[in-house]
Design an enzyme around this catalytic site. Structure first.
Site, PDB file in Angstrom:
ATOM      1  N   GLU A 187     -29.140 -16.425   4.472  1.00 11.38           N
ATOM      2  CA  GLU A 187     -28.117 -16.321   3.384  1.00 11.38           C
ATOM      3  C   GLU A 187     -28.183 -15.070   2.780  1.00 11.38           C
ATOM      4  OE1 GLU A 187     -28.023 -20.025   1.244  1.00 11.38           O
ATOM      5  OE2 GLU A 187     -27.737 -21.246   2.794  1.00 11.38           O
ATOM      6  N   ASN A 314     -25.672 -22.429   8.183  1.00 13.98           N
ATOM      7  CA  ASN A 314     -25.961 -23.160   7.214  1.00 13.98           C
ATOM      8  C   ASN A 314     -24.645 -23.411   6.657  1.00 13.98           C
ATOM      9  OD1 ASN A 314     -28.288 -22.210   7.480  1.00 13.98           O
ATOM     10  ND2 ASN A 314     -28.637 -21.357   5.217  1.00 13.98           N
ATOM     11  N   GLU A 381     -29.026 -25.338   8.282  1.00 10.54           N
ATOM     12  CA  GLU A 381     -28.934 -26.121   7.265  1.00 10.54           C
ATOM     13  C   GLU A 381     -27.751 -27.086   7.091  1.00 10.54           C
ATOM     14  OE1 GLU A 381     -29.535 -24.132   3.292  1.00 10.54           O
ATOM     15  OE2 GLU A 381     -31.147 -22.774   4.318  1.00 10.54           O
TER      16      GLU A 381
HETATM   17  O1  IFM Z   1     -31.415 -25.058  -1.603  1.00  8.50           O
HETATM   18  C1  IFM Z   1     -30.536 -24.268  -0.974  1.00  8.50           C
HETATM   19  C2  IFM Z   1     -31.218 -23.249  -0.154  1.00  8.50           C
HETATM   20  O2  IFM Z   1     -32.410 -22.619  -0.638  1.00  8.50           O
HETATM   21  C3  IFM Z   1     -30.344 -22.300   0.892  1.00  8.50           C
HETATM   22  N1  IFM Z   1     -29.041 -22.825   1.270  1.00  8.50           N
HETATM   23  C4  IFM Z   1     -28.465 -24.041   0.332  1.00  8.50           C
HETATM   24  C5  IFM Z   1     -29.501 -24.974  -0.224  1.00  8.50           C
HETATM   25  C6  IFM Z   1     -28.960 -26.062  -1.262  1.00  8.50           C
HETATM   26  O3  IFM Z   1     -28.261 -25.336  -2.179  1.00  8.50           O
END
Ligand code: IFM
Length: 474
Positions: A187, A314, A381
């Site tokens: 990210e 994600n 994610e």
């Molecule tokens: O916890 C975070 C993660 O570190 C990165 N992506 C989003 C998740 C939820 O906010």
């Protein structure tokens, strides 16, 4: 979409989800069903075995930065519970586990001498996973830059990109014979914009111009690391990056709203995507942000666009935007010409205040496949925070999370039916953990963590996911 009623039991899911074989929309053999975590969010042990501080160790002690002044000093104490946590993963039938490596454990000064004890921890983790038949997916950077590098300019200087490539090589030389899946950066939008423009993540700066410079250096670090990994990893290694995506929807049909959709998409999705897959920044990006372009050297974009084996996605929610009229304050230079609608009547939200919108996952996966053609896609994610309550027994009833996972997995199935080359799905997160500025107030885990005892309790969603994965085995 709104959540009403009880979640389905996996036995009542469509055959394609509940383990039915080769129906259109089914999951291919070898699909990686897993869960994800990151180092600073779960490990704790921040002063042990030679680990040096990262920018997050510094940021968390700033007054007001984190909910109730909490820190990742102990977190879920995974550093000391690693074997137990891998045993839990086996109980959940996970086929894959995505974790990140803490750069300041491996190279405490960011460059230079390797801290053998730090590297040994990850080597033990990988061996423990493999012994249980769980595929390790390594993320090299999940936001914990060594503080020593920050003192030398951090992501604002190009040298940090080079340092990252060297660090990537150190890890690859040690783990490359056992780890097949590599994610360079996680990210970069968050590392850049939340950290340097909004100041809500480390290192807590408030300057959009700095954010685009940082974004560029992080992209460059990714490209340099990809080349370095390619040169040291065995044939067959899979190298990618994980970006966070928010498909953007229009709240109405007005021309200014349609323009707003373009702007929000450029800012939220294409900022990092276009350099990686098209070797160029979107033309309007810098004017949308109201900043000058970052310092781009001659070969940078070619390096950044070094071919990848997969793109990590994600996904949590979508953005619904409405254009604002040109004369209003919100559309002054550097402010987006749109308003993001935070509450939609009838919609359901997670404890983060994020709209639950599974269709967006299908939309983003099919769009990425259609417009950017990555060789493969992996959901790196997806998950949700809800207010979980544990009453001291062996269970935590989190039917909303089960529903969230079910509906998002159904979206995967629809994307696969449209020929998206999807290779796996990682739930965020394996364990409840340190949710950055929100501290421990948000729980994303399949497994509940009682932080006062570090006891782990598998939530109903963890049990559901375990039986769902079991039903996929053939
Ligand atoms: O916890 C975070 C993660 O570190 C990165 N992506 C989003 C998740 C939820 O906010």
């Amino acid at each position: 979409m709104s959540i009403t009623g009880r979640p389905q039991d996996h036995r009542s899911l469509p055959a394609s989800l509940a383990g039915g074989s080769d129906l259109a929309g089914g999951f291919p053999p070898g699909f990686l069903w897993g869960a994800a975590t990151s180092a600073y969010q779960i490990e704790g042990a921040v002063r042990e075995d030679g680990r040096a501080p990262s920018i997050w160790d510094r940021f968390v002690i700033r007054p007001g930065a984190i909910f109730q002044g909490q820190t990742g000093d102990v977190a879920a104490d995974h550093y000391h519970h690693m074997e137990e946590d891998v045993a839990l993963m086996a109980r959940l039938n996970l086929r894959a586990y995505r974790f990140s490596i803490a750069w300041p454990r491996v190279l405490p000064q960011g460059t230079g001498p390797v801290n053998e004890r730090g590297l040994a921890f990850y080597e033990r983790l990988v061996d423990t996973l493999l012994a249980r038949g769980i595929e390790p997916l390594v993320t090299l950077y999940h936001w914990d830059l060594p503080a020593a590098l920050e003192d030398r300019g951090g992501w604002l200087v190009r040298d940090t990109a080079q340092a990252f490539a060297e660090y990537a090589e150190v890890v690859a030389r040690r783990l490359g014979d056992r780890v097949r899946w590599w994610i360079t950066q996680n990210e970069p939008w968050c590392s850049s914009y939340l950290g340097y423009a909004l100041g809500i993540h480390a290192p807590g700066m408030h300057d959009k111009q700095l954010a685009v410079t940082v974004g560029h250096h992080i992209l460059l670090s990714h490209g340099l690391a990809t080349q370095r990994l390619r040169s040291v990893l065995p044939h067959g290694a899979q190298i990618g990056i994980a970006l966070d995506f928010y498909p953007v929807y229009a709240a109405d049909e007005r021309p200014e709203t349609l323009q707003a959709v373009e702007q929000a998409d450029t800012f939220r999705n294409r900022w990092f995507l276009d350099p990686l897959f098209r070797a160029e920044y979107p033309t309007s990006l810098f004017s949308v942000l109201g900043v000058a372009p970052p310092p781009v050297h001659a070969d940078d974009l070619a390096v950044i666009a070094t071919p990848l084996d997969f793109l990590g996605v994600n996904y949590y929610s979508r953005m619904l935007v409405r254009g604002v009229i040109a004369s209003s304050a919100a559309s002054s230079p550097g402010s987006p010409g749109y308003e993001v609608i935070e509450r939609i009547p009838g919609a359901a939200y997670t404890d983060m205040g994020w709209e639950i919108f599974p269709e967006g996952l299908e939309v983003i996966l099919t769009r990425l496949h259609r417009e950017y053609r990555p060789k493969a896609l992996l959901v790196t994610e997806n998950g949700a925070a809800f207010e979980d309550h544990w009453h001291g027994g062996d269970s935590v009833h989190d039917w909303q999370r089960i529903h969230y996972l079910q509906t998002h997995i159904e979206a995967l199935s629809r994307a696969l039916a449209q020929q998206v080359p999807l290779k796996g799905y990682m739930v965020w997160s394996l364990l409840d953990n340190f949710e950055w500025a929100f501290g421990y107030s948000k729980r994303f885990g399949l497994v509940y963590v009682d932080y006062s005892t570090q006891r782990r309790i598998v939530k109903d969603s963890g049990r559901w996911y375990a039986s769902f994965i079991a039903a996929q085995r053939r």
